[in-house]
Design a protein around this motif. Structure first.
Motif, PDB file in Angstrom:
ATOM      1  N   ARG A 166      -8.148   1.315  -0.811  1.00 52.69           N
ATOM      2  CA  ARG A 166      -6.708   1.261  -1.091  1.00 52.69           C
ATOM      3  C   ARG A 166      -6.448   0.161  -2.117  1.00 52.69           C
ATOM      4  O   ARG A 166      -7.293  -0.715  -2.329  1.00 52.69           O
ATOM      5  CB  ARG A 166      -5.932   0.947   0.186  1.00 52.69           C
ATOM      6  N   ALA A 192      -0.833   0.982   1.833  1.00 56.13           N
ATOM      7  CA  ALA A 192      -0.893   2.440   1.739  1.00 56.13           C
ATOM      8  C   ALA A 192       0.271   3.049   0.957  1.00 56.13           C
ATOM      9  O   ALA A 192       0.052   3.889   0.073  1.00 56.13           O
ATOM     10  CB  ALA A 192      -0.980   3.053   3.135  1.00 56.13           C
ATOM     11  N   ALA A 218      -0.005   3.016  -2.868  1.00 57.73           N
ATOM     12  CA  ALA A 218      -0.906   3.934  -3.565  1.00 57.73           C
ATOM     13  C   ALA A 218      -0.122   5.055  -4.224  1.00 57.73           C
ATOM     14  O   ALA A 218      -0.486   5.535  -5.314  1.00 57.73           O
ATOM     15  CB  ALA A 218      -1.938   4.496  -2.590  1.00 57.73           C
TER      16      ALA A 218
END
Length: 414
Positions: free
Chosen positions: A185, A197, A200
């Protein structure tokens, strides 16, 4: 009497020669702070680059995109009686002689301030390959501007803060961008998985490709080959895989360095050697607030630390020495978002969300024993400002109010 060594000083404190090694933010601000706090002795600022001292954050933004030619500090060094010696490398320190080694000969000092910053890590095996770039200096930005102007295919190695900022600038210039990250990540070494997360997804929104869990096997002219055999077209490769304190020149000097290469300064930013201080990206310091030694590679640290050094050097006999224990702070502009972080968190701290990470703005708070220790704000500058004050105060908070984004963060205090 020198408080650190117990020896009689040979020069009055206000007349000692101060030499500052490093002409970035930390070095310049140390020189300016000395004058602001009444120091009247000689001050010499040594910089390895030939350019007038400049600020670094615009390099990945305005300077890189051609919206500004430079980011020189608005400081009248002549009026402040600060001697500049630019384009001069510092190669060693002989503490017993109170001298710095340089290609132009020794530079004597009464007090030395080490402010040589950090140096970016190179991608192993990429040295000497055409088209591979780092982004740390004004010359680096100048070499990268034609890449953006010609809208090349660009591969960015590393999905950290610098990688994201460069990818943002390259997309704004119309380049095709792929970011390669060895971890699973973005910002893997900085933020926990649940916080990183949602970030991303920003890459795809910004039109940049993001490959996680992808290791670079080698860089060849015109392409990057990954460990799984994939080859990515690359007219240019920009490496952003971290930095280390620029302290190699201190080898053998007697200055204590930590495992990370930082000068292990004390609470007043003094090194292990008499009359030598360290500030900015090259220095770690003990934080009573967080109960550990911190190494902070961010602009605000290079701005705040010099005031402590100047206060220590101008303190009158009998005065207590100043203590440097800030709430670390930094910001990043990437993919249309303004990201701010204040404080320092650990894995055991309780994580509290304020808002939905799928929305344009949200905040994450970290609590330890009920008190706020860190805050990450995306598009919520008020949360950041209030959170920073709460961290400084150390007051206990009500977690349920912290988690309610409709409640001002300052109102979560018990």
């Amino acid at each position: 009497m020198d408080e650190q060594t117990g020896q009689q000083e040979t020069e009055p404190r206000h007349r000692r020669r101060v030499v500052i090694a490093g002409a970035g933010m930390a070095g310049v601000q140390t020189a300016v702070a000395l004058r602001e706090q009444g120091f009247t002795g000689p001050v010499t600022l040594i910089g390895a680059e030939p350019h007038q001292p400049y600020d670094r954050p615009p390099l990945s933004k305005a300077v890189l995109l051609g919206n500004a030619e430079h980011s020189a500090f608005d400081v009248d060094f002549e009026a402040l009686d600060i001697t500049l010696r630019l384009g001069l490398d510092v190669t060693g320190l002989r503490a017993a002689d109170h001298e710095l080694d340089t290609p132009d000969g020794p530079v004597p000092y009464d007090v030395l301030v080490v402010a040589t910053g950090a140096e970016p890590l190179a991608l192993p095996g990429s040295e000497g390959v055409p088209g591979v770039h780092l982004l740390r200096t004004l010359d680096d930005a100048a070499r990268l501007r034609p890449v953006l102007e010609q809208r090349h295919d660009v591969v960015v190695v590393g999905a950290g803060w610098i990688g994201a900022e460069f990818a943002t600038a390259a997309r704004a210039a119309g380049c095709a961008v792929t970011v390669v990250e060895a971890a699973g990540r973005p910002l893997a070494g900085v933020l926990p998985a649940e916080v990183a997360a949602p970030m991303a997804g920003w890459y795809a929104e910004g039109g940049a490709g993001l490959l996680t869990g992808a290791r670079v096997a080698r860089v060849e002219p015109g392409r990057v080959v990954l460990a799984d055999g994939r080859a990515l077209p690359a007219d240019a490769v920009v490496v952003g895989i971290g930095a280390r304190p620029a302290t190699r020149w201190l080898a053998g000097s007697g200055i204590e360095l930590g495992p990370d290469g930082s000068v292990t300064a004390d609470a007043s930013l003094r090194s292990s050697l008499p009359d030598v201080y360290a500030v900015g990206d090259c220095a770690s310091f003990p934080s009573a607030r967080y109960g550990e030694r911190l190494l902070v590679h961010h602009w605000d640290n290079a701005l705040q630390g010099p005031r402590t050094v100047a206060a220590a050097l101008t303190a009158r006999e009998g005065d207590g020495l100043p203590v440097y224990d800030p709430v670390p702070y930094f910001w990043s502009e990437q993919f249309g978002r303004f990201v701010q972080y204040a404080g320092h968190h650990a894995g055991a701290d309780a994580l509290v969300w304020r808002g939905d990470p799928a929305e344009p703005s949200w905040t994450v708070c970290w609590l330890r024993a009920g008190a706020l220790v860190a805050v990450l704000a995306v598009g919520r500058p008020r949360d950041l400002a209030q959170g920073r004050k709460l961290i400084e105060s150390g007051v206990e908070l009500a977690p349920e109010r912290v988690a309610d984004p409709s409640v001002p963060l300052k109102s979560a205090a018990l």
